[in-house]
Motif scaffolding. Sequence first.
Motif, PDB file in Angstrom:
ATOM      1  N   GLY A   1       0.808  -1.208   0.000  1.00 45.43           N
ATOM      2  CA  GLY A   1       0.000   0.000   0.000  1.00 45.43           C
ATOM      3  C   GLY A   1       0.840   1.254   0.000  1.00 45.43           C
ATOM      4  N   PHE A   2       2.139   1.111   0.203  1.00 51.71           N
ATOM      5  CA  PHE A   2       3.074   2.218   0.103  1.00 51.71           C
ATOM      6  C   PHE A   2       4.400   1.664  -0.395  1.00 51.71           C
ATOM      7  CE2 PHE A   2       3.285   0.507   4.351  1.00 51.71           C
ATOM      8  CZ  PHE A   2       4.638   0.405   4.610  1.00 51.71           C
ATOM      9  N   PHE A   3       5.274   2.545  -0.861  1.00 54.45           N
ATOM     10  CA  PHE A   3       6.522   2.113  -1.495  1.00 54.45           C
ATOM     11  C   PHE A   3       7.516   1.680  -0.426  1.00 54.45           C
ATOM     12  CE2 PHE A   3      10.725   2.924  -3.345  1.00 54.45           C
ATOM     13  CZ  PHE A   3      10.608   2.199  -4.518  1.00 54.45           C
ATOM     14  N   THR A   4       8.044   0.461  -0.589  1.00 60.76           N
ATOM     15  CA  THR A   4       9.030  -0.073   0.351  1.00 60.76           C
ATOM     16  C   THR A   4      10.184  -0.697  -0.414  1.00 60.76           C
ATOM     17  OG1 THR A   4       7.858  -2.186   0.458  1.00 60.76           O
ATOM     18  CG2 THR A   4       7.322  -0.571   2.138  1.00 60.76           C
ATOM     19  N   VAL A   5      11.344  -0.698   0.233  1.00 62.59           N
ATOM     20  CA  VAL A   5      12.529  -1.364  -0.299  1.00 62.59           C
ATOM     21  C   VAL A   5      12.952  -2.402   0.726  1.00 62.59           C
ATOM     22  CG1 VAL A   5      14.911  -1.095  -1.051  1.00 62.59           C
ATOM     23  CG2 VAL A   5      13.241   0.684  -1.567  1.00 62.59           C
ATOM     24  N   THR A   6      13.030  -3.664   0.300  1.00 65.18           N
ATOM     25  CA  THR A   6      13.455  -4.745   1.183  1.00 65.18           C
ATOM     26  C   THR A   6      14.627  -5.478   0.541  1.00 65.18           C
ATOM     27  OG1 THR A   6      11.776  -6.147   0.154  1.00 65.18           O
ATOM     28  CG2 THR A   6      11.198  -5.105   2.233  1.00 65.18           C
ATOM     29  N   GLU A   7      15.425  -6.162   1.369  1.00 70.49           N
ATOM     30  CA  GLU A   7      16.640  -6.814   0.880  1.00 70.49           C
ATOM     31  C   GLU A   7      16.509  -8.320   0.973  1.00 70.49           C
ATOM     32  OE1 GLU A   7      21.510  -6.833   1.491  1.00 70.49           O
ATOM     33  OE2 GLU A   7      20.224  -5.766   2.904  1.00 70.49           O
ATOM     34  N   LYS A   8      16.985  -9.005  -0.076  1.00 67.68           N
ATOM     35  CA  LYS A   8      17.117 -10.457  -0.066  1.00 67.68           C
ATOM     36  C   LYS A   8      18.442 -10.801   0.598  1.00 67.68           C
ATOM     37  CE  LYS A   8      16.170 -14.720  -1.623  1.00 67.68           C
ATOM     38  NZ  LYS A   8      17.176 -15.457  -0.875  1.00 67.68           N
TER      39      LYS A   8
END
Length: 1242
Positions: A1147-1154
């Motif tokens: 619902g909002f912009f997120t940055v996640t890491e593998k």
Amino acid sequence: MASTGVLPFIRGIDLTMNDLQDDKFPEAMEDMTSLRWLKLNNANLTKIPDELGKLVKLEHLTIKRNNLESLSSQLSNMHCLRTLNLRYNNLTHTNIPVEVFENEELSTLDLSHNQLQQIPEGLLRCRSLLVLNLSHNQIEMVPSQLFMATADLLHLDLANNELDALPPQLRRLGNLQTLVLSNNPLSHFQIRPLPALTELRTLHLRNTQRTLSNIPVNLEPLVHLADVDLSQNHLTKIPEGLLVISGLKRLNLGSNMIDEVSPGIERWNQLETLILSRNKITSLPGSLCKLFKLKKLYVCENQLDFEGIPAGIGKLSCLEIFSAADNNLEMIREGLCRCASLKKLILARNKLITLPDAIHLTELQVLDLKGNPELIMPPKPTELMRGAGAEFYNIDFSLQNQLRLAGASVPPDLQDQRQEKDPVARKMRLRRRRGDAGEADEDQKKVLKGMTDVALEREAGVLDESAESIKAKKWDEALEKPALDYSEFFDSDVGSFPGLSIWEIENFYPNQVDESVHGKFYEGDCYIVLHTFLDENQSLDWGIYFWIGEKATLDKRTCSAMHSVNLRNYLGANCRTIREEQGDESEEFLKIFGPNLTYVQGQRTASGFYTVEEVEYTVRLYRIHEAANGIHLEGVAAEFQSLDTRYVFLLDAGLRIMVWYGKNCKNVLKSKARLMAERINKNERKGKAGIHIFCQGDEPGIFWQSLVEFADEDSYPEGPIVDSVPEDFKPLVPRLYTVGLGMGYLELPQVEIPGNKLKQEHLNTKNVYILDCYSDLFVWVGKKSTRLVRVAALKLSSELFSMLIRPEYAMIHSQSEGTESQVFKTKFIGWDDVIGVDFTRTAQSVQRTGADLQKWAKQQETKIDLSALFQPRQPSMSKEEAQRFAEDWNEDLEKMEAFVFEGKKFVKLPEEEKGIFHSRDSYVFLCRYWAPGESENPEEDEDEGEDDYQCVVYFWQGRESSNMGWLTFTFSLQKKFESLFGEKLEVVRMHQQQENLKFMSHFNNGLLIKQGCRKEVRGPGWKPESEFYQLRSNGSSLYRRCIQLKTDSSLLNSCFSYILKVPFDAEDKSGIVYVWIGSKCDPDEALIAEDIANNLYDQEHFSLQVLNEGEEPDNFFWAGLGEKKSYETEAEFLNYSRLFRCSNDKGFFTVTEKCSDFCQDDLADDDIMILDSGEQVFMWMGPRCSEVEIKLAYKSAQVYIQNLRAKQPEKPRKLFLTIKGKESKRFTRCFHGWSGSKPVHS
């Protein structure tokens, strides 16, 4: 008159803004014998109603803003009266009976804003008064007997009268805390009794002809004084007596003649508000900077310049408002922009040339710079300009802001980079240009020297990166599912205390039932039962049941089961939800209720399904008015006389909705009335109503038939339509009541609405409200309101409806939360409003309506989360730690059986093939783990010890395999395992190169992944080909895989080991196997590669040869790889590679890491991926990503690179764009076993 029987139980009611003049006062007030408080504000009263004399228990009476000219002696009958508020009336001292004040309980009296010329005689008998307000009258003298009789006063307000002096008996008020004497002449009053008022906290002497000579100097006894107002007087400096009061919190010295501020103000260490506006001050003392709690500073209309502002003003960390309009400021101190709490900066009408560069780093809510024609704003920093505006959704992509949001500190190198220009030199240069050059004072030099020394010491030291590190999250930890909000169904304290809680299902939702009816179950209802108890360890535990009546409808049965699971999730309980049916309850369930469990015929709640019933509609006629929040629907009588040619009327006849346009009505009313009719049809009539729109003179017969009772369809009313609505007509302001229910009493207070602007947030889901709109009275029921409050609200609404005079067409409407009618919603601002802008029109036509779409876009705030970009890279696991994990997990493993999907079933995998996987196959591994029991008795029976195990089924699916294997497993093999192992079974599904770490630890040499199928069919023309494998570990030796690659010598790398099989014959039964060891390869990896080759191929038919880099034979090795090509000799990217996912699926912009063990399949087609290889940063675009994600990911990658320049200046990165299917080798080398991309399915 409604006879509900609730009037004797009403403890308080607010009838504000009702017309109660003359004979309109409700007679029902006499029956409210338990009334404790009553409000009659703005009720057009001209006298005290006789009914009030019978309210002998009344304690608080408020009759503000009426037309009272006299008081009735009946008030003396109210022996319990404590508070009497009569402000804003026309009372005179001669029309107030003495008997009114003989009440010994009266403690609060407000007679302000009246016509009093003298103190009423009866006040001299009020010995219990604590609060007395006589402000805004015409009183000329205060008798000394007043202060002698009211010695216990705490609050005295005599402002805005004509007093020249006060009697010396003022000193007898030893408990006085508030004294307000503003706007009185007081020319002969020296305030000598002031030091005797030792409890004083507030002193207001605005406009009382105060000078330095008539203010006492000895004010030390006033240790509690916190609020002083001496504005609009004749003071030339701050009185000495004030400087000794250290507890001051607010001081107003505005509109005086002060030209100098004493340095002694540093004693006001508690001061929060200081007002010095409209004086003659040229400079503020440096001691001002010691007022560390100062929040508001007003110095408008003085003679301040740049030098007049202290250099250390930046020390005021709590300063929120700095107002210095109408001064001589050419610049302001840069320290002012460093005040961390600054929200408002007002510098209007000065001589400003520019502002400090730091002005762009503030979080100001108000910046007023109007009236400065020579002002040139400093350029905005580049990092702040990026992403600004509606184009990038008003997100601040500056590195400083994103680091702050992520909780990390700004690196010192980055802070140095921001100082591209010297702001101090720039300010001095601008000042010299105006001929006002000067040197910085000695304090400034000391500060600058200290800052320089600190900077040099920091530059000489080593930056401690650990202080700003943030623990990295794994890929699956960062991708959290959105939390479900069960608070809509259950209260926050459910299950917190031992006992029983029961809910009944009504209209698909659970409603908690009262304890008095626990155990009485209706045959047509379903219930959820929560039994909270203490276990053996004295910890809370729960039992959850859902009881189903034999005659309950399907929706109740389904929802009871569903919401019982919701309740379990809400509590975090480990128990199961237990189904109980009427007549077949378990013993455990019956034990909870004992003999109190009884069945009741029928049903108590309504079904959520629609019932086929004929709905009776009442014909209502509404007149449409323009309103600030859209339109206003004024209910009128449904008759011909109500029509007016200047308005639009909406006739609601149920399945017919008619809109009548008067010939002189406004066009805007036409369009909004049409939209309102469409909304009513869609939301309330389910689209079944017919909408008829016509103009005056074109009315169909059905319209007149609906208006005029018993009229024929072909008949028309006689005579013209007369405009009967007054020109100055204003709709009555709606009154919103809250229904209050206590132990044996009811209350009906009104909700305070700022500016009389109703908003949806005024309605609380736990309450019940009554909205009185004169012709319509709405009862709004919140979802979480209790049943008793709902019943009380219906009775109170009936009483309120009948006690006030209303038209015959007035009605009571019931409104449930979530299903409100459109007429009800129009009473609130912005609630499902008929919009004034039609976005289907052109931009030019929209602009003509006055709607500023650009302004609306700029005001929108978009939430983002970029914290993963600033977290340090996940460190690699050491070999010792990996070995310890592997030993622990393999020690618990008792047995492992493997199966492979062949044809249409799973067959057992040979023991020698365990660890060998094919990309087109699916595998099942059944692992039995030993689990230690929890029993404290070491001498347990062997049979009991056998139960201490857990079975885990790992399902492995190849990258190129179909889902048929998984479907077959779930419907066949999994069912068999569940029947054998029950609750001790756990199923884990894995995909190629996304395996579970515990699963991989069971294979000593890692996984061997081959291309194709295990039993591949060899068609005609088949020829054996070379097989080429790469052995590689990603972040840990547990993540070791040997993956088959395409035969290409350019894929070699000096840092890895490879296996190459070259066939000799057409049947692929003989050949040679090479183990190629790179010159920089890890020795352990080289031994493992040799071991894998020995186990993979039959040594009798395939000879094995180990080659070190540079010893390759020219015959078979390079021929097996096609030809000799150049290859890479470094793999530094393994130490830096990171993969981020950019998505807005939350619902909002997120940055996640593998995590470090990422693979090709982690590239999501719906998102944007950011890959850092240590030398380049790639932005990979999925074919189904959105434009929003592209824009925000681009800005995120720029911020990431900017942060790396500060942290890793030795390895600068450049940003590259790549799309799926067009990846370069610099990109693909970061992924182990890269192959062709999968096709995209729309």
